[in-house]
Design an enzyme around this catalytic site. Structure first.
Site, PDB file in Angstrom:
ATOM      1  N   HIS A   1     -94.289  23.008  44.430  1.00 20.00           N
ATOM      2  CA  HIS A   1     -93.100  22.059  44.238  1.00 20.00           C
ATOM      3  C   HIS A   1     -94.231  20.698  44.294  1.00 20.00           C
ATOM      4  CE1 HIS A   1     -89.330  21.032  43.610  1.00 20.00           C
ATOM      5  NE2 HIS A   1     -88.645  21.081  44.948  1.00 20.00           N
TER       6      HIS A   1
ATOM      7  N   ASP B   1     -89.086  20.611  55.922  1.00 19.58           N
ATOM      8  CA  ASP B   1     -87.964  21.269  55.177  1.00 19.58           C
ATOM      9  C   ASP B   1     -87.945  22.453  55.998  1.00 19.58           C
ATOM     10  OD1 ASP B   1     -87.558  22.236  53.035  1.00 19.58           O
ATOM     11  OD2 ASP B   1     -90.072  23.229  52.418  1.00 19.58           O
TER      12      ASP B   1
ATOM     13  N   ARG C   1     -85.838  12.026  42.411  1.00 17.80           N
ATOM     14  CA  ARG C   1     -85.911  12.579  41.488  1.00 17.80           C
ATOM     15  C   ARG C   1     -85.681  12.835  40.157  1.00 17.80           C
ATOM     16  NH1 ARG C   1     -86.335  18.277  44.025  1.00 17.80           N
ATOM     17  NH2 ARG C   1     -87.354  18.999  41.598  1.00 17.80           N
TER      18      ARG C   1
HETATM   19  N1   CP Z   1     -85.436  19.855  46.930  1.00 17.83           N
HETATM   20  C1   CP Z   1     -84.996  20.525  45.567  1.00 17.83           C
HETATM   21  O1   CP Z   1     -85.806  21.269  45.362  1.00 17.83           O
HETATM   22  O2   CP Z   1     -83.502  20.587  45.498  1.00 17.83           O
HETATM   23  P1   CP Z   1     -83.220  21.889  44.939  1.00 17.83           P
HETATM   24  O3   CP Z   1     -83.906  23.340  45.745  1.00 17.83           O
HETATM   25  O4   CP Z   1     -81.733  21.804  44.828  1.00 17.83           O
HETATM   26  O5   CP Z   1     -83.562  22.099  43.811  1.00 17.83           O
HETATM   27  N1  NVA Z   2     -89.476  25.466  51.133  1.00 15.24           N
HETATM   28  C1  NVA Z   2     -88.273  25.354  50.031  1.00 15.24           C
HETATM   29  C2  NVA Z   2     -88.182  24.290  49.482  1.00 15.24           C
HETATM   30  C3  NVA Z   2     -87.151  24.211  48.676  1.00 15.24           C
HETATM   31  C4  NVA Z   2     -86.504  22.971  47.612  1.00 15.24           C
HETATM   32  C5  NVA Z   2     -88.184  26.699  49.117  1.00 15.24           C
HETATM   33  O1  NVA Z   2     -88.803  26.711  48.607  1.00 15.24           O
HETATM   34  O2  NVA Z   2     -87.084  26.911  49.583  1.00 15.24           O
END
Ligand code: CP
Ligand code: NVA
Length: 305
Positions: free
Chosen positions: A129, A222, A290
């Site tokens: 990510h 997370d 973001r």
């Molecule tokens: N943190 C993040 O990526 O949030 P969303 O899943 O809401 O895009």
């Molecule tokens: N680790 C989480 C991050 C969400 C922004 C997922 O992949 O669901």
């Protein structure tokens, strides 16, 4: 033309260039200025998983910069087998200047990048990510200050967010410690590659969360079950119970330690309300950033084409 599939696509000086652009655009916005730097540019978003922050940050960034945005689910875009991934990528690439993709399979994003004539941005895959990690390091620099004085300790699942954070910290020379229950650590192959590429940077795995957070200037967590792992939620609640960020764990860290979370959070699981809503928490500044990061990244990518 450049892609952002993982943070391997950016070197340290490019990350700092993007941060400078993000800060400039954020400061201008605070003064009511919205330079139309992407007038006439188009972005297409194709998402296979839900999103609030990522989708809206890119969409609102594009509109504020004078461009336009379209959104498709993977199914609507034809990625459910209606046509080949390569053909979808070729077509969207010809209609757009930039494509953001949120998928389960990381390889799908790589395949898109290999076939698209537009810049491809990874908006989250099961592996990484990058836009989140860039935002997080920008936020730490903005709020906590000098990155060389920071120590980021991630407590929880060795997932996509953890991997991108480790990668971004390595590039910016920020000590990074990760504490996960046995069996849920960051993939050792990825860790070894980072250690080999950045031998001077501290990158440690410490199973004991209380030991891990000693001297942390930032504690990060997370969700315990990421998107696609919902069936494991109950099992993971047991396994991760000792890895909750609560007052006891926070008190083992540096006095003015900040708390970060990419959101969405499962309150009462990986973090208590007490910590999430405390003065240590910078999660909503992080979430806001973001959008600023998306603006800076989009402008920087378009400058490379
Ligand atoms: N943190 C993040 O990526 O949030 P969303 O899943 O809401 O895009
Ligand atoms: N680790 C989480 C991050 C969400 C922004 C997922 O992949 O669901």
């Amino acid at each position: 033309m450049r892609h952002l599939v993982t943070l391997h696509d950016l070197d340290s000086s490019e990350i700092l260039e993007i941060f400078a652009l993000v800060q400039e655009l954020k400061d201008k916005r605070a003064r009511g200025e919205r330079p139309q730097l992407l007038q006439g540019r188009t972005m297409t978003q194709v998402f296979e998983k839900p999103s609030l922050r990522t989708r809206l940050s890119f969409e609102s960034a594009m509109w504020e910069l004078g461009g336009g945005a379209s959104f498709f689910s993977c199914k609507e875009a034809g990625l459910d087998g209606r046509e080949s991934v390569e053909d979808v990528a070729r077509v969207i690439g010809r209609y757009s200047d930039v494509i953001t993709l949120r998928t389960f399979s990381h390889e799908l994003i790589e395949l898109f990048a290999a076939n698209s004539q537009a810049s491809v941005i990874n908006a989250l895959s099961d592996l990484s990510h990058p836009c989140q990690a860039l935002t997080d390091l920008f936020t730490i620099q903005e709020i906590a200050g000098d990155l060389s004085q920071q120590k980021l300790v991630y407590v929880g699942d060795g997932n996509n967010v953890a991997y991108s954070l480790a990668n971004c910290c390595a590039k910016l020379n920020v000590p990074f410690v990760i504490s996960s229950p046995p069996g849920f650590e960051l993939c050792s192959k990825l860790v070894n590659t980072l250690k080999k590429n950045f031998p001077q940077v501290q990158l440690e795995l410490e199973a004991d969360p209380h030991k891990a957070v000693a001297d942390a200037t930032v504690i990060y967590t997370d969700v315990w079950a990421s998107m696609g792992q919902e069936a494991e939620t109950e099992k993971r609640k047991q396994i991760f119970a000792d890895y909750q960020i609560n007052d006891s764990l926070l008190s083992a860290a540096a006095k003015n330690c900040r708390f970060m979370h990419c959101l969405p959070a499962k309150r009462g699981l990986e973090v208590t309300d007490g910590v999430l809503d405390s003065s240590h928490s910078i999660v909503f500044e992080q979430a806001e950033n973001r959008k600023h990061l998306a603006k800076g990244l989009l402008v920087w990518l378009m400058q490379q084409s």
